[in-house]
Design a protein around this motif. Structure first.
Motif, mmCIF file in Angstrom:
data_model
loop_
_atom_site.group_PDB
_atom_site.id
_atom_site.type_symbol
_atom_site.label_atom_id
_atom_site.label_comp_id
_atom_site.label_asym_id
_atom_site.label_seq_id
_atom_site.Cartn_x
_atom_site.Cartn_y
_atom_site.Cartn_z
ATOM 1 N N GLY A 186 0.741 -0.907 -0.397
ATOM 2 C CA GLY A 186 -0.031 0.202 -0.190
ATOM 3 C C GLY A 186 0.742 0.951 -0.227
ATOM 4 N N PRO A 187 0.342 2.459 -0.149
ATOM 5 C CA PRO A 187 0.890 3.889 0.115
ATOM 6 C C PRO A 187 2.316 3.765 1.126
ATOM 7 N N ALA A 188 1.979 3.511 2.063
ATOM 8 C CA ALA A 188 2.088 3.634 3.084
ATOM 9 C C ALA A 188 3.760 2.736 3.766
ATOM 10 N N MET A 189 4.248 2.459 2.158
ATOM 11 C CA MET A 189 4.894 0.845 1.546
ATOM 12 C C MET A 189 5.074 0.164 2.968
ATOM 13 N N GLN A 190 4.072 -0.907 2.937
ATOM 14 C CA GLN A 190 4.137 -1.696 3.612
ATOM 15 C C GLN A 190 3.199 -2.906 3.075
ATOM 16 N N MET A 191 3.643 -4.230 2.868
ATOM 17 C CA MET A 191 2.749 -4.987 2.143
ATOM 18 C C MET A 191 1.249 -5.369 3.311
ATOM 19 N N TYR A 192 0.258 -5.013 2.345
ATOM 20 C CA TYR A 192 -1.203 -5.240 2.963
ATOM 21 C C TYR A 192 -1.067 -6.898 4.132
ATOM 22 N N LYS A 193 -1.675 -6.322 5.250
ATOM 23 C CA LYS A 193 -2.058 -7.468 5.867
ATOM 24 C C LYS A 193 -2.797 -8.878 5.189
ATOM 25 N N ARG A 194 -3.531 -8.153 4.810
ATOM 26 C CA ARG A 194 -4.817 -9.133 4.163
ATOM 27 C C ARG A 194 -4.676 -9.406 2.581
ATOM 28 N N PRO A 195 -4.290 -10.485 1.765
ATOM 29 C CA PRO A 195 -5.001 -10.884 0.557
ATOM 30 C C PRO A 195 -5.729 -10.213 -0.416
ATOM 31 N N LEU A 196 -5.152 -10.074 -1.462
ATOM 32 C CA LEU A 196 -6.648 -10.073 -2.141
ATOM 33 C C LEU A 196 -6.943 -10.692 -3.062
ATOM 34 N N ARG A 197 -7.105 -10.477 -4.180
ATOM 35 C CA ARG A 197 -8.162 -11.405 -5.254
ATOM 36 C C ARG A 197 -7.694 -10.841 -7.169
ATOM 37 N N LEU A 198 -7.080 -10.809 -7.657
ATOM 38 C CA LEU A 198 -6.858 -10.545 -9.182
ATOM 39 C C LEU A 198 -8.013 -11.360 -9.870
ATOM 40 N N LYS A 199 -8.908 -10.728 -10.249
ATOM 41 C CA LYS A 199 -9.977 -11.856 -11.316
ATOM 42 C C LYS A 199 -9.790 -11.062 -12.407
ATOM 43 N N ASN B 54 -11.752 -7.937 0.236
ATOM 44 C CA ASN B 54 -10.503 -7.696 0.983
ATOM 45 C C ASN B 54 -10.079 -6.043 0.492
ATOM 46 N N TRP B 55 -11.178 -5.405 -0.754
ATOM 47 C CA TRP B 55 -10.452 -4.074 -1.369
ATOM 48 C C TRP B 55 -10.963 -2.982 -0.515
ATOM 49 N N ASN B 56 -11.879 -3.305 0.423
ATOM 50 C CA ASN B 56 -12.813 -2.005 0.821
ATOM 51 C C ASN B 56 -11.733 -2.293 2.289
ATOM 52 N N ASN B 57 -11.357 -3.201 2.617
ATOM 53 C CA ASN B 57 -10.340 -3.384 3.967
ATOM 54 C C ASN B 57 -9.158 -2.605 3.632
ATOM 55 N N PHE B 58 -8.368 -2.541 2.616
ATOM 56 C CA PHE B 58 -7.145 -1.786 2.236
ATOM 57 C C PHE B 58 -7.813 -0.753 1.568
ATOM 58 N N VAL B 59 -9.271 -0.550 1.285
ATOM 59 C CA VAL B 59 -9.152 1.281 1.559
ATOM 60 C C VAL B 59 -9.137 1.875 2.992
ATOM 61 N N ALA B 60 -10.175 1.162 3.531
ATOM 62 C CA ALA B 60 -9.955 1.925 5.150
ATOM 63 C C ALA B 60 -8.811 2.562 5.285
ATOM 64 N N ASP B 61 -8.116 1.100 5.253
ATOM 65 C CA ASP B 61 -6.244 1.607 6.009
ATOM 66 C C ASP B 61 -5.874 2.013 5.582
ATOM 67 N N ASN B 62 -6.311 2.760 4.357
ATOM 68 C CA ASN B 62 -5.021 3.914 3.319
ATOM 69 C C ASN B 62 -5.944 4.652 3.121
ATOM 70 N N LYS B 63 -5.845 5.796 3.796
ATOM 71 C CA LYS B 63 -7.006 6.430 3.710
ATOM 72 C C LYS B 63 -6.624 7.555 2.769
ATOM 73 N N VAL B 64 -5.554 7.733 2.017
ATOM 74 C CA VAL B 64 -5.116 8.076 1.539
ATOM 75 C C VAL B 64 -6.115 8.023 0.272
ATOM 76 N N LEU B 65 -6.300 7.185 -0.150
ATOM 77 C CA LEU B 65 -6.918 6.498 -1.657
ATOM 78 C C LEU B 65 -8.340 7.279 -1.693
ATOM 79 N N GLU B 66 -9.286 8.213 -2.230
ATOM 80 C CA GLU B 66 -9.635 8.494 -2.280
ATOM 81 C C GLU B 66 -10.781 9.711 -3.689
#
Length: 162
Positions: A86-99, A114-126
């Motif tokens: 993510g934007p904080a230069m850390q591997m996100y704790k939960r995997p996502l799926r590419l489809k 887990n996209w919603n969780n990723f966005v919630a944890d990376n507030k700069v994604l607006e």
């Protein structure tokens, strides 16, 4: 790095991202997959996905996916599990799926689960924020990095600890 949108990727962000992925993560084969604006549909919690239209990709699928991954992404209901930086230069704790989503007029890759969780944890994604999605490999596993694009005339530097 100038792209079709007229926006410039902040070179500091590019350098930091490459240093993190190739240095700290021992990642290989970085490729810029897409630069896009986040739309309301990308951030809508009922949709829970990042849409990446094939026609907007800056790298062809066979350049960042193996033949087997292309087959699984295109044909399987679940797609493939990927890890995301993510934007904080850390591997996100939960995997996502590419489809792949096959639509009437366009085919789209989507990052989901887990996209919603990723966005919630990376507030700069607006909404209306430009982002870049990079692919890379870590221990042969497909991974992505999602970073915001900063205009060169922006008054504030991007904060990775925010």
């Amino acid at each position: 790095m100038k792209l079709d949108s007229g926006m410039l990727m902040n070179e500091d962000i590019t350098v930091q991202l490459k240093r993190f992925i190739t240095g700290e993560m021992y990642g290989l084969d970085m490729k810029l997959v897409i630069q896009k604006t986040l739309f309301e549909s990308d951030l809508n919690t009922t949709q829970n996905r990042l849409n990446m239209p094939i026609k907007q990709l800056l790298t062809r699928p066979h350049e960042f996916l193996t033949a087997e991954e292309i087959h699984v992404v295109n044909e399987s209901k679940e797609g493939i599990e990927v890890r995301v930086v993510g934007p904080a230069m850390q591997m996100y704790k939960r995997p996502l799926r590419l489809k792949m989503w096959h639509m009437k007029r366009n085919d789209n890759y989507v990052l989901k689960t887990n996209w919603n969780n990723f966005v919630a944890d990376n507030k700069v994604l607006e909404k209306h924020k430009k982002i870049q999605v990079w692919s890379f490999r870590k221990h042969r596993q497909l991974c992505f990095a999602i970073v915001p694009v900063e205009r060169p005339d922006a008054a504030n530097k991007f904060c990775y600890s925010c």
